[in-house]
Write an enzyme that holds these catalytic residues in place. Structure first.
Site, PDB file in Angstrom:
ATOM      1  N   LYS A  77      28.555 105.106  -2.009  1.00 40.03           N
ATOM      2  CA  LYS A  77      27.710 105.309  -3.470  1.00 40.03           C
ATOM      3  C   LYS A  77      28.062 104.516  -4.266  1.00 40.03           C
ATOM      4  O   LYS A  77      27.256 103.875  -4.926  1.00 40.03           O
ATOM      5  CB  LYS A  77      28.377 106.547  -3.841  1.00 40.03           C
ATOM      6  CG  LYS A  77      27.685 108.171  -3.413  1.00 40.03           C
ATOM      7  CD  LYS A  77      26.444 108.412  -3.404  1.00 40.03           C
ATOM      8  CE  LYS A  77      25.777 107.692  -2.403  1.00 40.03           C
ATOM      9  NZ  LYS A  77      25.099 108.401  -1.383  1.00 40.03           N
TER      10      LYS A  77
ATOM     11  N   GLY B 166       5.399  99.794   8.059  1.00 42.52           N
ATOM     12  CA  GLY B 166       5.817  99.532   9.432  1.00 42.52           C
ATOM     13  C   GLY B 166       5.800  97.876   9.828  1.00 42.52           C
ATOM     14  O   GLY B 166       5.400  97.169   9.197  1.00 42.52           O
TER      15      GLY B 166
END
Ligand code: F1P
Length: 610
Positions: free
Chosen positions: A487, A101
């Site tokens: 992709k 975090g």
């Protein structure tokens, strides 16, 4: 993104921690480290820039022994990727911390701690936590209370684990905004940011809630909620496969996951359809009632999951005849938006931990949406726990950073959702039966596409020398073109843009030449003739076309046009089926280019910071 593994056990835990890190590698990272309290109550640490394998090599030369330890894979946010910035971070020789975090007020805290005499050895926000806990311990000798006081001073997101060499019998973990799970053993307990890390040692898990602080010893796990009260958290038995972290016979996780799609979709459908109907209760016991009230749908997601939501918008408005908006979570959460009446708020996420999607859900709960539903692949994830309804895609663990089976199972789930709501809006039994029949055909149709692998591999050879490419689609194949382009750029690093084919003339046509391959998703549907005109426009300017089509389209190879024929498929499931050849194309292009397919540079599997 960053990964945490920790243990409080009697046995030596270094191997368990490193294996846990290895199982979290797919999340993306740039350095790794481990710290263990040895039998002389000394904190010992090894950190390495680069792969977990390098950390494991270092540990084999200089083994760390001891039963209480923490380990981490870091994805740099504050401070460059380097050994000195890798976790665990120490305060003196006593406290060690791993953290996921971002601590937003780290600068203020750092200044305060420097004034109090602490010396910093890294550029990270995490080191602040280590010193802060050490500082708090001076006024009270209890690690649990020190951590509780420290976390109250932190702004931002954290999942963390803390150990103190002076008391190896316990560790403290805390979560707020970053996932953390406790793995329960017999006479030993573990912590991780993802249950996958701990599957070799336990299948019993306790998922922490926002604001929880936990004291872990060998014999016990005591959770305190954000208010500081002792609380019980539910214990669940994991059904994730133990070997989910193995590639099996495949060269890469991504290829394995592409091939798993027929089975994954069978799992998504299992027990949720009867012969001709969708079982609405699959979305929750009160789903039917909620769906009958639904007059609009707001979908929120990021990345590949966002593309799934875009397909669903076409389905919602066409099949259910209700308004559907779709927006990227990071945009939605920071603007004032209109909340339609009786609007169902739908989040889509593979991980269920994407920071922006989660923040958008929390915002939606305050702004008057009728109810929330999450379509997710990870049971017990934050999104699932915080939504009114949830529908698990059951794709199994997805390790490749570039999402494949999670996407196609999301599409299946969304088509089921659209149909369930459409039933309440007058969809006939016959129409429902047709969709159900088509859904049941998806696994077989994908199996047929997988048989085209060799042909697609050949196609990839021509493609791999290019630096730019365009992907075109119309209608609900436009988001599939977007997903194909995503992709390709994710894993081959070839620049790829997707356009709704009708937009060609409005700009991108200027880019067309022999160096700009154009991939077209062209199943036979009412937009085909329009799409054929767009292809002519490309050909007339010397552009090379790579077309995925079915035999009914009457499209065939000609100069500058390569056509790959797929089996005919019912129109409603065509977006799901046409995704697969684009996945294979990207995969084989990346193989030829020699990129890191499963862990592409700069990317992370689970984006738990905004
Ligand atoms: C969203 C997402 C994925 C992508 C990558 C980064 O994640 O953009 O689609 O493949 O892993 O995150 P999620 O919310 O679907 O977990």
């Amino acid at each position: 993104m960053c990964g945490i593994v920790g243990a409080v056990a009697q046995r030596d835990v270094a191997d368990i921690l490193v294996e846990g890190l290895r199982r979290l590698e797919y999340r993306g990272y740039d350095s790794a480290g481990v710290a263990i309290i040895d039998n002389e109550s000394q904190l010992k640490r090894i950190r390495r820039l680069g792969k977990v394998a390098e950390l494991a090599d270092a540990l084999s030369l200089e083994p760390l022994t001891g039963g209480t330890g923490i380990a981490h894979t870091r994805w740099a946010t504050h401070g460059e990727p380097s050994e000195r910035n890798a976790h665990p971070h120490f305060s003196g020789d006593d406290i060690a911390v791993v953290h996921n975090g971002i601590i937003e007020n780290h600068e203020i805290l750092r200044n305060y701690l420097v004034q109090s005499g602490y010396e910093f050895t890294s550029d990270t926000d995490t080191e602040v936590i280590a010193h802060l806990i050490h500082h708090e311990l001076k006024s009270n000798g209890n690690l649990l209370d020190a951590v509780k006081r420290a976390v109250h001073q932190l702004d931002g997101a954290y999942g963390m684990m803390v150990i103190d060499r002076r008391d190896p019998s316990r560790a403290i973990a805390a979560r707020s905004g970053s996932p953390l799970v406790i793995g329960l053993g017999i006479g030993e307990n573990f912590v991780a940011s993802d249950q996958l890390a701990l599957l070799p040692v336990t299948r019993r898990f306790m998922f922490l809630e926002e604001g929880d602080v936990v004291e872990i010893s060998r014999q016990s796990v005591q959770v305190y909620n954000a208010k500081g009260d002792k609380v019980e958290r539910e214990i669940s038995e994991s059904s994730v496969e133990h070997d989910a972290g193995d590639k099996g016979k495949y060269r890469h996780f991504m290829l394995k996951e592409i091939h798993e799609q027929p089975d994954a979709i069978n799992n998504t459908l299992e027990g949720r359809l009867n012969e001709k109907q969708i079982i609405e209760e699959s979305f929750g016991p009160n789903a039917k009632e909620l769906f009958s009230k639904t007059e609009a749908v707001q979908i929120i997601a990021c990345g590949t999951s966002y593309h799934a939501g875009m397909v669903a918008r076409y389905w919602f408005e066409e099949i259910a005849g209700i308004q559907c908006n779709i927006e990227i979570a990071s945009e939605f959460r920071y603007r004032k938006s209109f909340v339609p009446k009786n609007c169902l708020f739908v989040t889509i996420s593979q991980s269920g931990e994407t920071a922006d999607t989660l923040a958008a859900l929390r915002l939606a709960k305050e702004t008057g949406y009728m109810a929330s539903l999450s379509i997710c692949n990870v049971p017990g994830s934050s999104l699932v726990r915080e939504s009114d309804l949830s529908f698990m895609t059951r794709a199994g663990a997805e390790i490749g950073v570039a999402s494949t089976k999670a996407f196609t199972t999301q599409l299946v789930a969304l088509l089921m959702l659209v149909t369930s709501i459409a039933k309440q809006k007058g969809l006939s039994k016959e129409q429902e039966a047709e969709i159900v029949k088509a859904l049941k055909e998806v696994p077989n149709k994908i199996n047929h596409v997988l048989q085209l692998s060799n042909d697609i591999e050949h196609l990839a050879e021509e493609f791999s020398e290019k630096h730019h490419s365009l992907f075109l689609g119309r209608g609900n194949q436009y988001p599939i073109a977007m997903e194909g382009a995503l992709k390709l750029k994710e894993i081959s690093y070839i620049h790829a843009e997707a356009y709704a084919a009708g937009e060609l003339k409005h700009g991108p046509l200027a880019l067309i030449d022999t160096d700009m391959p154009v991939v077209v998703v062209a199943p036979n549907n009412e937009l085909l003739e329009k799409l054929k005109s767009n292809m002519e426009e490309v050909r007339a300017r010397g552009g090379l076309l790579y077309v995925f089509a079915d035999t009914h389209t009457k499209l065939s190879n000609s100069e500058g046009v390569k056509v790959m024929h797929l089996e005919d498929v019912p129109e409603v499931i065509a977006p799901i089926i046409y995704t697969v050849p684009l996945q294979l194309l990207s995969y084989y292009v990346a193989i030829i280019k020699g990129t890191d397919v499963d862990q592409p540079r700069n990317l992370a599997k689970s984006v738990t910071v905004e």
